[in-house]
Design a protein around this motif. Structure first.
Motif, PDB file in Angstrom:
ATOM      1  N   ASP A 167       1.013  -1.134  -0.049  1.00  0.00           N
ATOM      2  CA  ASP A 167      -0.135  -0.039   0.114  1.00  0.00           C
ATOM      3  C   ASP A 167       0.858   1.286   0.017  1.00  0.00           C
ATOM      4  O   ASP A 167       2.049   1.015   0.107  1.00  0.00           O
ATOM      5  CB  ASP A 167      -1.050  -0.089   1.254  1.00  0.00           C
ATOM      6  CG  ASP A 167      -2.296   0.722   0.838  1.00  0.00           C
ATOM      7  OD1 ASP A 167      -2.404   1.699   0.120  1.00  0.00           O
ATOM      8  OD2 ASP A 167      -3.138   0.247   1.473  1.00  0.00           O
ATOM      9  N   ARG A 168       0.223   2.350  -0.101  1.00  0.00           N
ATOM     10  CA  ARG A 168       1.099   3.694  -0.250  1.00  0.00           C
ATOM     11  C   ARG A 168       1.397   3.778   1.187  1.00  0.00           C
ATOM     12  O   ARG A 168       2.570   4.374   1.491  1.00  0.00           O
ATOM     13  CB  ARG A 168       0.216   4.761  -0.709  1.00  0.00           C
ATOM     14  CG  ARG A 168       0.080   4.873  -1.987  1.00  0.00           C
ATOM     15  CD  ARG A 168      -0.119   6.329  -2.756  1.00  0.00           C
ATOM     16  NE  ARG A 168       0.021   6.310  -4.357  1.00  0.00           N
ATOM     17  CZ  ARG A 168      -1.371   6.298  -4.880  1.00  0.00           C
ATOM     18  NH1 ARG A 168      -2.432   6.133  -4.089  1.00  0.00           N
ATOM     19  NH2 ARG A 168      -1.364   6.195  -6.289  1.00  0.00           N
ATOM     20  N   GLN A 169       0.592   3.711   2.005  1.00  0.00           N
ATOM     21  CA  GLN A 169       0.679   3.933   3.341  1.00  0.00           C
ATOM     22  C   GLN A 169      -0.395   3.131   4.237  1.00  0.00           C
ATOM     23  O   GLN A 169      -1.402   2.772   3.612  1.00  0.00           O
ATOM     24  CB  GLN A 169       0.464   5.622   3.991  1.00  0.00           C
ATOM     25  CG  GLN A 169      -1.045   6.117   3.502  1.00  0.00           C
ATOM     26  CD  GLN A 169      -0.879   7.478   3.361  1.00  0.00           C
ATOM     27  OE1 GLN A 169       0.043   8.371   2.924  1.00  0.00           O
ATOM     28  NE2 GLN A 169      -2.106   8.028   3.707  1.00  0.00           N
ATOM     29  N   VAL A 170      -0.095   2.860   5.499  1.00  0.00           N
ATOM     30  CA  VAL A 170      -0.963   2.155   6.388  1.00  0.00           C
ATOM     31  C   VAL A 170      -2.198   3.070   7.062  1.00  0.00           C
ATOM     32  O   VAL A 170      -1.928   3.787   7.658  1.00  0.00           O
ATOM     33  CB  VAL A 170      -0.273   1.459   7.222  1.00  0.00           C
ATOM     34  CG1 VAL A 170      -1.285   0.521   8.199  1.00  0.00           C
ATOM     35  CG2 VAL A 170       0.796   0.351   6.797  1.00  0.00           C
ATOM     36  N   ASN A 171      -3.309   2.490   6.396  1.00  0.00           N
ATOM     37  CA  ASN A 171      -4.513   3.100   6.982  1.00  0.00           C
ATOM     38  C   ASN A 171      -5.486   2.123   7.712  1.00  0.00           C
ATOM     39  O   ASN A 171      -6.637   2.293   7.619  1.00  0.00           O
ATOM     40  CB  ASN A 171      -5.343   3.870   6.030  1.00  0.00           C
ATOM     41  CG  ASN A 171      -4.640   5.176   5.551  1.00  0.00           C
ATOM     42  OD1 ASN A 171      -4.320   6.021   6.405  1.00  0.00           O
ATOM     43  ND2 ASN A 171      -4.489   5.450   4.403  1.00  0.00           N
ATOM     44  N   LEU A 206       5.689  -0.532   1.377  1.00  0.00           N
ATOM     45  CA  LEU A 206       5.087   0.706   1.332  1.00  0.00           C
ATOM     46  C   LEU A 206       5.658   1.365   0.164  1.00  0.00           C
ATOM     47  O   LEU A 206       6.751   1.716  -0.016  1.00  0.00           O
ATOM     48  CB  LEU A 206       5.008   1.257   2.765  1.00  0.00           C
ATOM     49  CG  LEU A 206       4.369   0.809   3.792  1.00  0.00           C
ATOM     50  CD1 LEU A 206       4.706   1.544   5.123  1.00  0.00           C
ATOM     51  CD2 LEU A 206       2.974   0.542   3.553  1.00  0.00           C
ATOM     52  N   GLY A 207       4.884   2.335  -0.454  1.00  0.00           N
ATOM     53  CA  GLY A 207       5.277   3.078  -1.609  1.00  0.00           C
ATOM     54  C   GLY A 207       4.303   2.860  -2.794  1.00  0.00           C
ATOM     55  O   GLY A 207       3.206   2.196  -2.710  1.00  0.00           O
TER      56      GLY A 207
END
Lengths: 162, 162
Positions: free
Chosen positions: B59-63, B77-78
Motif C-alpha cells: 500500500d502507499r501507507q498504512v490506514n 510501502l510506496g
C-alpha cells in the motif's frame, strides 16, 4: 470469522432492520431522520425504500458520496445533542422513523450519548414510530421490538414509540 | 438498487472470488500478495482462509485497523509500480495468489495501471496461480477463469497463470 465476514454480516443486519422498520411504519405518517450521514449509503437506502417521505439528515460535517448529499434544507450540521433538539423545535414531534448510527469506538461515551438522545428521540417520534439504533436506548416511552431473523441481539436495537 | 444494496453485493462478490481462488490454489504452493491493504478486511480474510501461507501486503501507507496491520517484513510501502518489482526481485516468482484492488474513481488511470501491473503480476505468479483483480488484466500468460455464480461480469476479474 474474518473482518470481511463480520462487516458483511453487519451490513446485512442493518439492511434487515431497515426493511423491518419500513414494514412497521407503513401506516404511520411522518418524516424520517438519519442521525449520522457517514458515506451516505443508509441515507440512499432510506430514500430508495421510502419514496415520498421527507428525510432529514444529521452529521457533524458532510463526508458522503456526492450523489448522497441531501439538500441543504434537509441537513442539520453540528453536534447531534444540539441539532436534534433544534429539529424537534422546527419540525415538531412528527417522525415515523429514526435511524441512528453515531457510535464511536468508545463504549462509555456511546452510552452517555445514547442516554442523552433517548428522550429527545422519543419526543420527536409519533406513537407507533420506530427507532433503529446502534446503541441500546432506554426510555419508558420506547418499547423494544423483535429484531429480524438472523440479526444477533446487541448488534442493532429496535424500539417502537408507545 | 441503493448504494447499501450495491455495496453489500460488491463485498459478497469479493468474498466469493476469494473463496473460489482459495479452492483453485489448493495444490499450488506459494505466497499470497494483497495489493492495496486499505482498512485490512481482505487481508484479514486471506490470513483466516489461508493459514500457513506467507502473505505480503502492498500500500502507499498504512490506514488499516490496528488488528490488521502485517509485520513490517511483510509490508511493502510506496507506489505499487515500484514496490511490486522490488517484491519480485526479493521473493522470486513464487506467488500462488495475487489479490489486487488498487483502482480509484478514474477509469483511464485504472486502465493504465492495470496495463503496467499485468506483466509484473504474471511474472511473480507460479503457473496455476490465480490473480483476482478489480480491473481487467490482459496478458498472454494470464487466462481468464469463470467467476463464481452470482458475481456480475466486470465487477471482478479472475485469471490463472498459464
Amino acid at each position: 470469522m474474518s473482518r470481511l465476514d463480520s462487516f458483511i454480516r453487519r451490513l446485512q443486519a442493518q439492511r434487515a432492520c431497515l426493511t423491518e422498520a419500513v414494514a412497521h411504519i407503513r401506516d404511520v405518517d411522518g418524516f424520517v431522520l438519519e442521525l449520522g450521514l457517514g458515506n451516505g449509503r443508509t441515507y440512499d437506502h432510506l430514500r430508495d425504500r421510502l419514496p415520498g417521505r421527507e428525510i432529514y439528515v444529521f452529521d457533524r460535517q458532510v463526508n458522503a458520496h456526492p450523489d448522497c448529499i441531501p439538500a441543504a434544507d434537509h441537513l442539520f450540521l453540528g453536534e447531534i445533542t444540539t441539532t436534534l433538539p433544534q429539529a424537534l423545535a422546527k419540525l415538531g414531534p412528527n417522525a415515523a422513523l429514526v435511524h441512528t448510527d453515531v457510535g464511536t469506538g468508545d463504549q462509555k461515551s456511546n452510552e452517555r450519548l445514547a442516554a442523552t438522545l433517548a428522550p429527545i428521540i422519543r419526543s420527536i417520534l409519533r406513537v407507533g414510530g420506530i427507532v433503529i439504533s446502534d446503541q441500546a436506548l432506554k426510555h419508558p416511552g420506547l418499547s423494544p421490538i423483535a429484531l429480524p431473523e438472523g440479526v444477533k441481539p446487541g448488534r442493532y436495537f429496535m424500539n417502537k414509540a408507545v
